[in-house]
Design an enzyme around this catalytic site. Structure first.
Site, PDB file in Angstrom:
ATOM      1  N   LYS A   7       0.820  -1.204   0.000  1.00  0.00           N
ATOM      2  CA  LYS A   7       0.000   0.000   0.000  1.00  0.00           C
ATOM      3  C   LYS A   7       0.868   1.273   0.000  1.00  0.00           C
ATOM      4  O   LYS A   7       2.097   1.194   0.172  1.00  0.00           O
ATOM      5  CB  LYS A   7      -0.931  -0.048   1.218  1.00  0.00           C
ATOM      6  CG  LYS A   7      -1.946  -1.201   1.145  1.00  0.00           C
ATOM      7  CD  LYS A   7      -2.862  -1.172   2.350  1.00  0.00           C
ATOM      8  CE  LYS A   7      -3.945  -2.235   2.265  1.00  0.00           C
ATOM      9  NZ  LYS A   7      -4.840  -2.176   3.435  1.00  0.00           N
ATOM     10  N   TYR A  45     -12.726  -2.684  -2.972  1.00  0.00           N
ATOM     11  CA  TYR A  45     -13.268  -2.737  -1.608  1.00  0.00           C
ATOM     12  C   TYR A  45     -14.794  -2.620  -1.584  1.00  0.00           C
ATOM     13  O   TYR A  45     -15.357  -2.056  -0.648  1.00  0.00           O
ATOM     14  CB  TYR A  45     -12.626  -1.626  -0.773  1.00  0.00           C
ATOM     15  CG  TYR A  45     -11.172  -1.911  -0.411  1.00  0.00           C
ATOM     16  CD1 TYR A  45     -10.829  -3.024   0.371  1.00  0.00           C
ATOM     17  CD2 TYR A  45     -10.145  -1.080  -0.826  1.00  0.00           C
ATOM     18  CE1 TYR A  45      -9.511  -3.290   0.718  1.00  0.00           C
ATOM     19  CE2 TYR A  45      -8.809  -1.328  -0.478  1.00  0.00           C
ATOM     20  CZ  TYR A  45      -8.504  -2.440   0.291  1.00  0.00           C
ATOM     21  OH  TYR A  45      -7.200  -2.709   0.644  1.00  0.00           O
ATOM     22  N   ASN A  88      -1.944   0.050   7.113  1.00  0.00           N
ATOM     23  CA  ASN A  88      -1.494  -1.301   7.482  1.00  0.00           C
ATOM     24  C   ASN A  88      -0.599  -1.986   6.450  1.00  0.00           C
ATOM     25  O   ASN A  88      -0.495  -3.208   6.416  1.00  0.00           O
ATOM     26  CB  ASN A  88      -2.677  -2.180   7.904  1.00  0.00           C
ATOM     27  CG  ASN A  88      -3.661  -2.446   6.786  1.00  0.00           C
ATOM     28  OD1 ASN A  88      -3.566  -1.846   5.731  1.00  0.00           O
ATOM     29  ND2 ASN A  88      -4.595  -3.340   7.020  1.00  0.00           N
ATOM     30  N   HIS A  90      -1.975  -5.477   1.654  1.00  0.00           N
ATOM     31  CA  HIS A  90      -3.276  -6.140   1.515  1.00  0.00           C
ATOM     32  C   HIS A  90      -3.029  -7.495   0.878  1.00  0.00           C
ATOM     33  O   HIS A  90      -2.157  -7.614   0.024  1.00  0.00           O
ATOM     34  CB  HIS A  90      -4.207  -5.339   0.594  1.00  0.00           C
ATOM     35  CG  HIS A  90      -5.377  -6.152   0.121  1.00  0.00           C
ATOM     36  ND1 HIS A  90      -6.511  -6.311   0.885  1.00  0.00           N
ATOM     37  CD2 HIS A  90      -5.557  -6.913  -0.999  1.00  0.00           C
ATOM     38  CE1 HIS A  90      -7.347  -7.115   0.240  1.00  0.00           C
ATOM     39  NE2 HIS A  90      -6.790  -7.482  -0.902  1.00  0.00           N
ATOM     40  N   GLU A 110      -9.992 -10.199  -7.317  1.00  0.00           N
ATOM     41  CA  GLU A 110      -9.090  -9.049  -7.188  1.00  0.00           C
ATOM     42  C   GLU A 110      -8.022  -9.049  -8.287  1.00  0.00           C
ATOM     43  O   GLU A 110      -7.671  -7.991  -8.825  1.00  0.00           O
ATOM     44  CB  GLU A 110      -8.462  -9.036  -5.787  1.00  0.00           C
ATOM     45  CG  GLU A 110      -9.500  -8.722  -4.712  1.00  0.00           C
ATOM     46  CD  GLU A 110      -9.016  -8.950  -3.285  1.00  0.00           C
ATOM     47  OE1 GLU A 110      -7.829  -9.257  -3.077  1.00  0.00           O
ATOM     48  OE2 GLU A 110      -9.861  -8.822  -2.371  1.00  0.00           O
TER      49      GLU A 110
HETATM   50  P1  CMP Z   1      -7.207  -4.697   3.941  1.00  0.00           P
HETATM   51  O1  CMP Z   1      -6.649  -6.021   4.319  1.00  0.00           O
HETATM   52  O2  CMP Z   1      -6.688  -4.073   2.705  1.00  0.00           O
HETATM   53  O3  CMP Z   1      -8.800  -4.829   3.839  1.00  0.00           O
HETATM   54  C1  CMP Z   1      -9.670  -3.791   4.148  1.00  0.00           C
HETATM   55  C2  CMP Z   1      -8.959  -2.576   4.654  1.00  0.00           C
HETATM   56  O4  CMP Z   1      -9.783  -1.646   5.315  1.00  0.00           O
HETATM   57  C3  CMP Z   1      -7.954  -3.004   5.710  1.00  0.00           C
HETATM   58  O5  CMP Z   1      -6.914  -3.691   5.131  1.00  0.00           O
HETATM   59  C4  CMP Z   1      -7.631  -1.671   6.359  1.00  0.00           C
HETATM   60  O6  CMP Z   1      -6.696  -0.955   5.576  1.00  0.00           O
HETATM   61  C5  CMP Z   1      -8.994  -1.000   6.274  1.00  0.00           C
HETATM   62  N1  CMP Z   1      -9.684  -1.106   7.534  1.00  0.00           N
HETATM   63  C6  CMP Z   1     -10.309  -2.159   8.045  1.00  0.00           C
HETATM   64  N2  CMP Z   1     -10.866  -1.879   9.236  1.00  0.00           N
HETATM   65  C7  CMP Z   1     -10.594  -0.592   9.445  1.00  0.00           C
HETATM   66  C8  CMP Z   1     -10.904   0.300  10.488  1.00  0.00           C
HETATM   67  N3  CMP Z   1     -11.614  -0.093  11.546  1.00  0.00           N
HETATM   68  N4  CMP Z   1     -10.454   1.548  10.380  1.00  0.00           N
HETATM   69  C9  CMP Z   1      -9.740   1.945   9.286  1.00  0.00           C
HETATM   70  N5  CMP Z   1      -9.434   1.145   8.267  1.00  0.00           N
HETATM   71  C10 CMP Z   1      -9.848  -0.113   8.345  1.00  0.00           C
END
Ligand code: CMP
Length: 143
Positions: free
Chosen positions: A9, A49, A112, A115, A126
């Site tokens: 990311k 998403y 984070n 993904h 995806e």
């Molecule tokens: P990802 O694994 O890419 O899948 C969905 C994404 O939404 C997740 O990683 C985070 O980047 C984001 N995400 C999920 N939960 C939250 C949350 N509570 N607050 C902010 N971002 C979130």
């Protein structure tokens, strides 16, 4: 061969973690089938998403994922979907175990680092969003 979709990311690219993260997947033994540095548009973010549209964190997620270049990957190998999820660690880096990518490189759920698809079905969905089939390479790799 089982395949998964992985994205490094914008925070991973900004923080110079691309090589480090790729090295982990390569050393594990997964096969690199496709890779590109690209920007995620708002439209792509909504497609990717779709299941999160309407959730409170969705606008922030779109802002984050469109904020800078990402590295999109297709990795292949036995059990690659679950294996990469395990290497990435818990979605919230605050809960991710040390030794995982998120456990080692993050502290915020909204930043984070990586993904990865959560099932074989979502991986194929995806992959089709981010890659044309001809961008995914077939080649021999015996090590
Ligand atoms: P990802 O694994 O890419 O899948 C969905 C994404 O939404 C997740 O990683 C985070 O980047 C984001 N995400 C999920 N939960 C939250 C949350 N509570 N607050 C902010 N971002 C979130």
């Amino acid at each position: 061969m089982e395949r998964t979709f992985v994205m490094i990311k914008p925070d991973g690219v900004q923080r110079n973690l691309v090589g480090e993260i790729l090295a982990r997947y390569e050393k594990k033994g997964y096969k690199l089938l496709a890779m590109k540095l690209m920007r995620v548009t708002e439209e792509l973010a909504h497609q990717h998403y779709a299941e999160h549209v309407g959730k409170p964190f969705f606008p922030g997620l779109v802002e984050y994922i469109t904020s800078g270049p990402v590295v999109a990957l297709v990795l292949g190998g036995k059990g690659v979907v679950a294996g990469v999820r395990a290497m990435n660690g818990a979605t919230n880096p605050a809960n991710a175990a040390p030794g995982t990518i998120r456990g080692d490189y993050g502290i915020e759920v909204g930043r984070n680092v990586v993904h990865a698809s959560d099932s074989v079905e979502s991986a194929e969905r995806e992959i089709a969003i981010y890659f044309k089939e001809e961008e995914i390479l077939a080649y021999e790799k015996n090590v």
